[in-house]
Scaffold this motif. Structure first.
Motif, PDB file in Angstrom:
ATOM      1  N   ARG A 179      25.372  40.988  47.987  1.00  0.00           N
ATOM      2  CA  ARG A 179      25.113  41.335  46.321  1.00  0.00           C
ATOM      3  C   ARG A 179      23.342  42.098  47.195  1.00  0.00           C
ATOM      4  NH1 ARG A 179      26.300  36.748  42.504  1.00  0.00           N
ATOM      5  NH2 ARG A 179      24.659  35.754  43.348  1.00  0.00           N
ATOM      6  N   ARG A 192      27.282  47.027  39.730  1.00  0.00           N
ATOM      7  CA  ARG A 192      27.839  46.898  38.927  1.00  0.00           C
ATOM      8  C   ARG A 192      29.550  47.182  39.175  1.00  0.00           C
ATOM      9  NH1 ARG A 192      24.383  49.707  36.208  1.00  0.00           N
ATOM     10  NH2 ARG A 192      25.969  50.763  35.809  1.00  0.00           N
ATOM     11  N   GLN A 198      30.731  44.890  42.266  1.00  0.00           N
ATOM     12  CA  GLN A 198      31.236  43.022  41.910  1.00  0.00           C
ATOM     13  C   GLN A 198      31.936  42.938  40.506  1.00  0.00           C
ATOM     14  OE1 GLN A 198      29.307  40.318  42.315  1.00  0.00           O
ATOM     15  NE2 GLN A 198      28.365  41.798  44.324  1.00  0.00           N
ATOM     16  N   HIS A 199      32.250  43.778  39.909  1.00  0.00           N
ATOM     17  CA  HIS A 199      33.954  43.941  38.880  1.00  0.00           C
ATOM     18  C   HIS A 199      34.690  43.840  39.333  1.00  0.00           C
ATOM     19  CE1 HIS A 199      36.671  44.628  35.357  1.00  0.00           C
ATOM     20  NE2 HIS A 199      37.233  45.720  36.461  1.00  0.00           N
ATOM     21  N   PHE A 210      35.496  42.067  43.495  1.00  0.00           N
ATOM     22  CA  PHE A 210      35.878  40.903  43.905  1.00  0.00           C
ATOM     23  C   PHE A 210      35.616  40.000  42.579  1.00  0.00           C
ATOM     24  CE2 PHE A 210      32.570  42.928  47.220  1.00  0.00           C
ATOM     25  CZ  PHE A 210      33.789  42.142  48.099  1.00  0.00           C
ATOM     26  N   GLU A 211      35.509  39.814  41.677  1.00  0.00           N
ATOM     27  CA  GLU A 211      36.246  39.765  40.330  1.00  0.00           C
ATOM     28  C   GLU A 211      37.291  39.368  40.513  1.00  0.00           C
ATOM     29  OE1 GLU A 211      32.968  40.552  36.949  1.00  0.00           O
ATOM     30  OE2 GLU A 211      30.964  39.537  38.204  1.00  0.00           O
ATOM     31  N   LYS A 212      37.536  40.169  39.626  1.00  0.00           N
ATOM     32  CA  LYS A 212      38.699  40.574  39.492  1.00  0.00           C
ATOM     33  C   LYS A 212      39.770  40.746  40.832  1.00  0.00           C
ATOM     34  CE  LYS A 212      39.015  42.139  35.326  1.00  0.00           C
ATOM     35  NZ  LYS A 212      40.311  42.437  34.465  1.00  0.00           N
ATOM     36  N   GLN A 215      33.285  38.999  50.095  1.00  0.00           N
ATOM     37  CA  GLN A 215      31.621  38.982  49.665  1.00  0.00           C
ATOM     38  C   GLN A 215      31.596  37.131  49.708  1.00  0.00           C
ATOM     39  OE1 GLN A 215      29.723  40.654  46.447  1.00  0.00           O
ATOM     40  NE2 GLN A 215      30.230  38.875  44.905  1.00  0.00           N
ATOM     41  N   CYS A 245      28.607  34.089  49.286  1.00  0.00           N
ATOM     42  CA  CYS A 245      27.647  33.421  48.425  1.00  0.00           C
ATOM     43  C   CYS A 245      26.218  33.637  47.878  1.00  0.00           C
ATOM     44  CB  CYS A 245      27.457  31.110  48.522  1.00  0.00           C
ATOM     45  SG  CYS A 245      25.800  31.449  50.317  1.00  0.00           S
ATOM     46  N   TYR A 246      25.736  33.117  46.977  1.00  0.00           N
ATOM     47  CA  TYR A 246      24.345  33.679  46.514  1.00  0.00           C
ATOM     48  C   TYR A 246      23.413  34.116  47.807  1.00  0.00           C
ATOM     49  CZ  TYR A 246      21.691  29.922  47.056  1.00  0.00           C
ATOM     50  OH  TYR A 246      20.919  28.422  47.175  1.00  0.00           O
ATOM     51  N   ASP A 256      39.131  50.302  36.818  1.00  0.00           N
ATOM     52  CA  ASP A 256      39.917  49.905  36.962  1.00  0.00           C
ATOM     53  C   ASP A 256      41.155  50.585  36.768  1.00  0.00           C
ATOM     54  OD1 ASP A 256      39.138  47.000  36.741  1.00  0.00           O
ATOM     55  OD2 ASP A 256      39.259  46.655  34.484  1.00  0.00           O
TER      56      ASP A 256
END
Length: 300
Positions: free
Chosen positions: A115, A177, A180-181, A183-185, A243, A245-246, A296
């Protein structure tokens, strides 16, 4: 024997580069590694030589033939099995090298996306360590508030106050952004997982990078999505994107981006010409550059 090569391309970064190198002085790793600083400009000697006794740093000086050529020079000079690409204006977490290394366990064809978080307040300054040294030429006529002028970041902060840097690094650019979206999905649900190939902060095995064919050097000197084109070929070669961890986070010392939109449009047009049959490239430019629609729309 060197296991990891960190490749940092740079072009006249000065104070930002010094902060990047300082963050590598604070790494906790015991894994043998090297840092290859590929200089396509003129690094002030006093900004880098003092770090050479603290970290395993090599400097390679090249003519400026663009970012792809600079990174490729670093790859060919590297000795490690794993390549970590890091921009010359990022402050990295203390466990950054270890976290990238651990993420590649038994994964020979995976690209790890780290990130990137923006520190927007320093974008005006020639040197983020001392705002009063002067503003970048793009902001010479600006009058900044005392509050903005107080947002300095020092090498002492990196050694003893990383929480300050984490607090300031709260923003994300549009590409980050978007990634990250995804990866979240679930990035595998998208037609364009290769957007995760952002060379500001990523890693992959050296053998796979060479198999893919390194970075194309015909993008020229201006900003261009040469890293996304690399990611596109990686994807076509059976690669995957993950991806972790932080601990692989990096904090971007923001800077001026004049006429960025026009430069980016030209870069994506060149990318599209390389693959005229791939309409997804133009669709990505609409989302990231023109800011029309959302990612999307490119779900499978």
């Amino acid at each position: 024997m060197v296991k990891i090569s960190v490749i940092i391309p740079t072009y006249n970064k000065g104070g930002r580069l010094a902060l990047t190198l300082k963050s590598f002085c604070c790494q906790t790793t015991s894994i043998p590694y090297e840092i290859i600083l590929v200089d396509g400009g003129e690094i002030p000697d006093n900004e880098v030589e003092r770090f050479m006794s603290q970290i395993p740093l090599r400097i390679i000086r090249v003519k400026n033939h663009g970012r792809s050529a600079t990174r490729n020079a670093g790859i060919w000079a590297s000795k490690g099995d794993l390549l970590i690409f890091c921009d010359a204006d990022l402050i990295v977490e203390p466990e950054y090298i270890d976290a990238h290394w651990m993420a590649h366990k038994s994964k020979s064809k995976t690209l790890i996306h780290g990130r990137k978080k923006e520190i927007p307040y320093v974008r005006f300054f020639e040197d983020p360590r001392n705002p009063h040294k002067g503003l970048l030429k793009e902001y010479k006529d600006y009058t900044l508030s005392n509050k903005i002028m107080s947002f300095n970041i020092t090498e002492e902060d990196i050694s003893n106050n990383m929480d300050k840097i984490r607090r300031l690094g709260h923003a994300q650019d549009r590409l980050e952004r978007t990634v990250q979206h995804m990866f979240e999905k679930g990035i595998e649900r998208y037609k364009v997982p290769w957007l995760a190939a952002d060379t500001a902060n990523m890693s992959l095995m050296r053998a796979f990078a060479i198999e893919i064919g390194l970075f194309r050097e015909d993008f020229g000197l201006d900003w261009a999505p040469e890293d996304l084109e690399f990611g596109y070929r990686l994807y076509k070669a059976g690669g995957s994107f993950e991806q972790t961890c932080y601990r692989t986070d990096a904090y971007h010392l923001a800077h001026a981006r004049i006429n960025w939109k026009e430069i980016a449009k030209k870069g994506y047009q060149l990318f599209q010409k390389m693959y005229p049959e791939e309409s997804l490239i133009s669709e990505i430019a609409e989302v990231l550059v023109e800011q029309k629609g959302t990612i999307d729309s490119l779900l499978k």
